[in-house]
Motif scaffolding. Structure first.
Motif, PDB file in Angstrom:
ATOM      1  N   SER A  23      -0.008  -4.340 -12.174  1.00 22.25           N
ATOM      2  CA  SER A  23      -0.903  -3.713 -11.189  1.00 22.25           C
ATOM      3  C   SER A  23      -1.622  -2.484 -11.736  1.00 22.25           C
ATOM      4  N   SER A  26      -5.623  -2.129 -11.893  1.00 20.33           N
ATOM      5  CA  SER A  26      -6.181  -3.223 -11.091  1.00 20.33           C
ATOM      6  C   SER A  26      -7.507  -2.843 -10.429  1.00 20.33           C
ATOM      7  N   ASP A  68      -5.727  -9.656 -12.550  1.00 21.07           N
ATOM      8  CA  ASP A  68      -4.548  -8.966 -13.059  1.00 21.07           C
ATOM      9  C   ASP A  68      -3.794  -9.884 -14.010  1.00 21.07           C
ATOM     10  N   MET A 123      -1.380  -3.348  -3.469  1.00 20.29           N
ATOM     11  CA  MET A 123      -1.856  -3.271  -4.835  1.00 20.29           C
ATOM     12  C   MET A 123      -1.888  -1.794  -5.241  1.00 20.29           C
TER      13      MET A 123
END
Length: 126
Positions: A23, A26, A68, A123
């Motif tokens: 993450s 991201s 990702d 996220m």
């Protein structure tokens, strides 16, 4: 187009790809069309001679794509469901995120769901 987009993404994400912390970064890897073309998509289209006007005819006017390590997901519109487009196992055989047993995005659309389900996967943006 696919090869040109992959090439543009590879170069753009070179220092923003962290398989050990998927993450991380991201937000930088988010591709967005919001009545304005994302520069990466525009660059790839330009490499094959595809105009922005033609891209707007082919793609939704509002599209968000999160790229990702181990997972690519997308959302069409601001209130659409977030759907996983691609998922692969992490090294060691783990799946990036365990997807809960739920109605598919396609089925949610068919039954008239206008917003994501209430169990959100958060996220992290670094």
């Amino acid at each position: 187009f696919r090869e040109c987009l992959q090439e543009a993404m590879h170069e753009h994400y070179k220092h923003h790809w962290f398989p050990l912390v998927p993450s991380k970064g991201s937000g930088y890897r988010c591709i967005r069309i919001n009545h304005k073309m994302d520069p990466l998509i525009g660059k790839a289209a330009g490499m094959i001679g595809l105009s922005h006007e033609r891209l707007f005819q082919l793609l939704p006017s509002e599209l968000t794509l999160w790229v990702d390590p181990f997972e690519v997901s997308y959302r069409i519109g601001e209130d659409g469901s977030i759907c996983v487009l691609y998922e692969s196992p992490q090294p060691g055989g783990k799946v990036a995120k365990q997807l809960e047993s739920r109605t598919s995005c396609n089925q949610e659309w068919r039954i008239g769901r206008s917003s994501p389900s209430k169990s959100y996967n958060m996220m992290t943006v670094s």
